[in-house]
Write a protein that holds these residues in place. Structure first.
Motif, PDB file in Angstrom:
ATOM      1  N   SER A   2      33.239 -49.049 -19.763  1.00 27.56           N
ATOM      2  CA  SER A   2      34.110 -48.558 -18.704  1.00 27.56           C
ATOM      3  C   SER A   2      34.440 -49.698 -17.751  1.00 27.56           C
ATOM      4  O   SER A   2      33.756 -50.708 -17.698  1.00 27.56           O
ATOM      5  CB  SER A   2      33.404 -47.447 -17.925  1.00 27.56           C
ATOM      6  OG  SER A   2      32.370 -48.011 -17.135  1.00 27.56           O
ATOM      7  N   ALA A  47      33.045 -51.850 -31.697  1.00 25.04           N
ATOM      8  CA  ALA A  47      33.311 -51.397 -30.331  1.00 25.04           C
ATOM      9  C   ALA A  47      32.450 -52.185 -29.350  1.00 25.04           C
ATOM     10  O   ALA A  47      31.233 -52.067 -29.360  1.00 25.04           O
ATOM     11  CB  ALA A  47      33.027 -49.907 -30.211  1.00 25.04           C
ATOM     12  N   ASP A  98      39.261 -50.239 -23.485  1.00 31.05           N
ATOM     13  CA  ASP A  98      38.109 -49.548 -22.899  1.00 31.05           C
ATOM     14  C   ASP A  98      37.572 -48.573 -23.939  1.00 31.05           C
ATOM     15  O   ASP A  98      38.335 -47.816 -24.537  1.00 31.05           O
ATOM     16  CB  ASP A  98      38.578 -48.799 -21.635  1.00 31.05           C
ATOM     17  CG  ASP A  98      37.425 -48.160 -20.881  1.00 31.05           C
ATOM     18  OD1 ASP A  98      36.367 -47.859 -21.497  1.00 31.05           O
ATOM     19  OD2 ASP A  98      37.582 -47.958 -19.670  1.00 31.05           O
ATOM     20  N   ILE A  99      36.286 -48.589 -24.138  1.00 33.97           N
ATOM     21  CA  ILE A  99      35.679 -47.727 -25.149  1.00 33.97           C
ATOM     22  C   ILE A  99      35.928 -46.251 -24.836  1.00 33.97           C
ATOM     23  O   ILE A  99      35.914 -45.402 -25.721  1.00 33.97           O
ATOM     24  CB  ILE A  99      34.158 -48.033 -25.256  1.00 33.97           C
ATOM     25  CG1 ILE A  99      33.647 -47.821 -26.671  1.00 33.97           C
ATOM     26  CG2 ILE A  99      33.349 -47.239 -24.259  1.00 33.97           C
ATOM     27  CD1 ILE A  99      32.236 -48.370 -26.884  1.00 33.97           C
ATOM     28  N   PHE A 100      36.173 -45.950 -23.570  1.00 30.44           N
ATOM     29  CA  PHE A 100      36.430 -44.559 -23.186  1.00 30.44           C
ATOM     30  C   PHE A 100      37.922 -44.224 -23.197  1.00 30.44           C
ATOM     31  O   PHE A 100      38.321 -43.129 -22.814  1.00 30.44           O
ATOM     32  CB  PHE A 100      35.819 -44.257 -21.812  1.00 30.44           C
ATOM     33  CG  PHE A 100      34.316 -44.182 -21.852  1.00 30.44           C
ATOM     34  CD1 PHE A 100      33.681 -43.055 -22.362  1.00 30.44           C
ATOM     35  CD2 PHE A 100      33.534 -45.248 -21.410  1.00 30.44           C
ATOM     36  CE1 PHE A 100      32.296 -42.978 -22.411  1.00 30.44           C
ATOM     37  CE2 PHE A 100      32.143 -45.173 -21.455  1.00 30.44           C
ATOM     38  CZ  PHE A 100      31.523 -44.043 -21.960  1.00 30.44           C
ATOM     39  N   LEU A 118      25.715 -49.776 -25.831  1.00 27.56           N
ATOM     40  CA  LEU A 118      25.293 -48.506 -25.221  1.00 27.56           C
ATOM     41  C   LEU A 118      24.369 -48.739 -24.030  1.00 27.56           C
ATOM     42  O   LEU A 118      24.368 -47.958 -23.078  1.00 27.56           O
ATOM     43  CB  LEU A 118      24.570 -47.626 -26.244  1.00 27.56           C
ATOM     44  CG  LEU A 118      25.365 -47.149 -27.463  1.00 27.56           C
ATOM     45  CD1 LEU A 118      24.524 -46.160 -28.260  1.00 27.56           C
ATOM     46  CD2 LEU A 118      26.684 -46.531 -27.062  1.00 27.56           C
ATOM     47  N   LEU A 121      26.164 -48.502 -20.752  1.00 27.67           N
ATOM     48  CA  LEU A 121      27.018 -47.357 -20.460  1.00 27.67           C
ATOM     49  C   LEU A 121      26.242 -46.238 -19.787  1.00 27.67           C
ATOM     50  O   LEU A 121      25.123 -45.927 -20.176  1.00 27.67           O
ATOM     51  CB  LEU A 121      27.644 -46.825 -21.746  1.00 27.67           C
ATOM     52  CG  LEU A 121      28.433 -47.829 -22.590  1.00 27.67           C
ATOM     53  CD1 LEU A 121      29.023 -47.127 -23.801  1.00 27.67           C
ATOM     54  CD2 LEU A 121      29.517 -48.506 -21.767  1.00 27.67           C
ATOM     55  N   ARG A 123      27.276 -43.198 -19.899  1.00 28.53           N
ATOM     56  CA  ARG A 123      27.437 -42.020 -20.750  1.00 28.53           C
ATOM     57  C   ARG A 123      27.404 -42.420 -22.232  1.00 28.53           C
ATOM     58  O   ARG A 123      28.418 -42.319 -22.932  1.00 28.53           O
ATOM     59  CB  ARG A 123      28.761 -41.321 -20.425  1.00 28.53           C
ATOM     60  CG  ARG A 123      28.790 -40.683 -19.033  1.00 28.53           C
ATOM     61  CD  ARG A 123      30.130 -40.024 -18.745  1.00 28.53           C
ATOM     62  NE  ARG A 123      31.188 -41.002 -18.556  1.00 28.53           N
ATOM     63  CZ  ARG A 123      32.408 -40.930 -19.084  1.00 28.53           C
ATOM     64  NH1 ARG A 123      32.726 -39.920 -19.880  1.00 28.53           N
ATOM     65  NH2 ARG A 123      33.304 -41.859 -18.839  1.00 28.53           N
ATOM     66  N   PRO A 124      26.249 -42.855 -22.701  1.00 27.62           N
ATOM     67  CA  PRO A 124      26.193 -43.331 -24.090  1.00 27.62           C
ATOM     68  C   PRO A 124      26.540 -42.259 -25.119  1.00 27.62           C
ATOM     69  O   PRO A 124      27.184 -42.553 -26.130  1.00 27.62           O
ATOM     70  CB  PRO A 124      24.739 -43.815 -24.242  1.00 27.62           C
ATOM     71  CG  PRO A 124      23.985 -43.132 -23.153  1.00 27.62           C
ATOM     72  CD  PRO A 124      24.951 -42.981 -22.020  1.00 27.62           C
ATOM     73  N   ALA A 127      30.240 -41.890 -25.244  1.00 30.59           N
ATOM     74  CA  ALA A 127      30.850 -42.987 -26.007  1.00 30.59           C
ATOM     75  C   ALA A 127      30.674 -42.762 -27.500  1.00 30.59           C
ATOM     76  O   ALA A 127      31.622 -42.934 -28.284  1.00 30.59           O
ATOM     77  CB  ALA A 127      30.217 -44.317 -25.590  1.00 30.59           C
ATOM     78  N   LEU A 131      33.571 -42.344 -30.388  1.00 31.37           N
ATOM     79  CA  LEU A 131      33.614 -43.179 -31.590  1.00 31.37           C
ATOM     80  C   LEU A 131      33.562 -42.311 -32.845  1.00 31.37           C
ATOM     81  O   LEU A 131      34.193 -42.624 -33.857  1.00 31.37           O
ATOM     82  CB  LEU A 131      32.454 -44.180 -31.567  1.00 31.37           C
ATOM     83  CG  LEU A 131      32.557 -45.223 -30.445  1.00 31.37           C
ATOM     84  CD1 LEU A 131      31.268 -46.030 -30.332  1.00 31.37           C
ATOM     85  CD2 LEU A 131      33.753 -46.149 -30.684  1.00 31.37           C
TER      86      LEU A 131
END
Lengths: 272, 272
Positions: A2, A47, A98-100, A118, A121, A123-124, A127, A131
Motif C-alpha cells: 500500500s 507481487a 499497488d498490490i491492493f 506480506l 502489509l 492486511r496480509p 492481499a 492475489l
C-alpha cells in the motif's frame, strides 16, 4: 504494498539496503528457491519485486516462463529492471503497481510468487485474497517470509534479543509483522487457498560455514538490525548503549565458537 | 524429553529436503536417525541409552554392527534390555556404567553415539573428551540434542514462554543445559573432535499435520512442560496461575490455526 506502507517501509530504500537484499538472496537462493520452477509458457506474477533480488533468480530458474513483476516503488522497479537486463534475461516484464490495486484481470496468471512482502502489509490476508483472484483455477501461489522471532544464537544475549525486538516493534508500528513466517499456514488458509503446505527453511550458521557467517549473520541479519539504530532510539524503544551492546553481541556470534539460527518459511498452495 | 520422543509418530523435515519429506509419512525417529548407519562388524558405544528409546532404532538400522549401550541407571538398563529383546535384536550388549567412569579401554570402539544425554551433564565437554578417548583413530561420534530456546509458536504467548523457561531453569539448577542444541558445534570442537558438522532438525507443526500436532506438540513437548508444574511452583519459579495459563497457550497452538516449532541439533565428527 500500500502507499502508506511504502512511505514507512521499515528497511528503507537506500543503496546499502539494496546491497543487503542482494547479499540475502545470494546466500539463501538455494535454500529458498531450490524447489520453485515454472513450466515453459506459464505466466507468473511476482507481487512486490522490490529491487529484483528474487526476480533474477526466478527468471533464471524458469527461463521459459513469463514473469510480470510489480512493485509500488518506481525507483525499485528501475533498479530491478537494470538487474534483470544485466543478467541478460528477457522473460520479465515490469509494472509499477499497488498490490491492493493491481491492473490485471481476474484469472490472468498461472502462478503468483510473493517473497518478503506480506511482512510489511497491515492486511496480509486481504492481499492474499486479491492475489488469489488473479490466479487461474488450479494455479499456485508461493509465499516466502522470514520470522525474526525464530532468531537464536550462541552465546545467548538478552541485549541482542532486545535490539531485534526493536526491529519487530518498528515493523509493527509501520503496520507490518516481523513474526509473520510462522503464521503463513493460517494466513493462507484464511485467504481461501487450498492444499496449503508450509515448510521451514532454517539457516544454521557456525564457523565451519564461513560464507554464511559473513553473508548471512554479519551482512544480512546483523546489518539489518544495525540499520534501524537511529529509528529505534528516536522512537524511544531502547537506549543507545543497550542497542549497541545488542549489536556487539550479534557480532559476537560470528566468532569461532558462535552459532546463529534463523528460519524462513515457504508456503505453497493452489487455487481451487 | 528423551523417553517420549521415539514413541512418538511424527513427520520429519530436513532443511534441504522439505518437499520430499512433506509428501512422505515418517517419524521423529526418521528426522533424527535417517542418516545414521554403521557398517557390518563395527563396534558402537551408545553412551546414556536410558530406557532404550534410541537403542532399538540404532540396532535395527545397523543390524550387522555390534552395540554396547550403557546407562548409569540399572532400572533403565533393565527396561532397555526388555525393549531390545522384544524387538528381536541380538546385536546389543548392555552395561550399567557412569559416563565419567566407563569400564572400557582406550580406542575400544569404532563409533560413539550420544542422544539426549549432554543436556543433563554439568561437564558436557569433559564427557565428550572421555568418549573421544574410547574411539579408535578415524572413528566417529554422533551427538543429538534438543534446544528448548528454539521453541516458538502461533499464537505467540509470553505465558507459554514463561512456562518453558521454568523447564530451562530447573534443568540448569540440576546441572544441565536445556539450550545445549545450538552449542553442539563449539562443544564438540572444544572436546577436540575433527571435521565437526552440525545440522538442525526442525520439527514444524501446523494443523495439516495432525499426527505431529498430537504426537509432538501435545504429547511430547506440552506434556513435558506439564510434567514440571509441581517442581516449578515448589521452587518458586512461577505462580500456579501463570504456569497453567502458559500450558493452556501451548495447547492453544494445537488448534486449527496454530503453529508450533522446535529444533533438534545433530552433530557428527571424527577423531583424528
Amino acid at each position: 504494498m500500500s502507499k502508506r506502507l511504502s512511505e514507512t517501509y521499515v528497511h528503507g530504500y537506500h543503496p546499502r539496503e539494496n546491497e543487503r537484499l542482494q547479499d540475502q538472496a545470494g546466500t539463501l537462493v538455494d535454500l529458498l528457491h531450490c524447489d520453485t520452477a515454472y513450466t515453459g509458457g506459464s505466466t507468473v506474477l511476482e507481487a512486490g519485486c522490490g529491487v529484483g533480488a528474487q526476480t533474477v533468480t526466478l527468471a533464471q530458474r524458469s527461463p521459459d516462463a513469463r514473469f510480470t513483476s510489480i512493485d509500488i516503488s518506481a525507483d525499485s522497479i528501475t533498479e530491478a529492471k537494470r538487474r534483470v537486463d544485466a543478467a541478460g534475461l528477457t522473460n520479465v516484464e515490469f509494472r509499477q503497481a499497488d498490490i491492493f490495486a493491481l491492473p490485471f484481470d481476474a484469472e490472468s496468471f498461472d502462478h503468483v510468487f510473493v517473497c518478503f512482502v506480506l511482512e510489511h502489509l497491515s492486511r496480509p490476508v486481504g492481499a492474499l485474497a486479491i492475489l488469489s483472484r488473479l490466479l487461474k483455477p488450479g494455479g499456485t501461489i508461493t509465499v516466502i517470509e522470514g520470522d525474526h522471532g525464530s532468531t537464536y544464537f550462541h552465546p545467548d544475549s538478552p541485549a541482542a534479543h532486545a535490539a531485534i525486538k526493536c526491529q519487530v516493534e518498528l515493523q509493527r508500528e509501520a503496520g507490518g509483522n516481523a513474526l509473520i513466517g510462522r503464521q503463513l499456514y493460517p494466513l493462507m488458509v484464511e485467504a481461501g487457498f487450498d492444499a496449503v503446505r508450509v515448510s521451514p527453511r532454517m539457516v544454521y550458521v557456525d564457523s565451519s560455514r564461513p560464507e554464511l557467517v559473513d553473508g548471512f549473520t554479519r551482512k544480512t541479519f546483523t546489518a539489518m538490525i544495525e540499520g534501524i539504530r537511529d529509528s529505534a532510539i528516536a522512537r524511544g524503544l531502547i537506549e543507545p548503549e543497550s542497542f549497541d551492546a545488542g549489536v556487539r553481541d550479534l557480532h559476537r556470534t560470528t566468532e569461532a565458537d558462535g552459532v546463529f539460527c534463523y528460519t524462513f518459511f515457504k508456503g505453497v498452495a493452489t487455487k481451487e
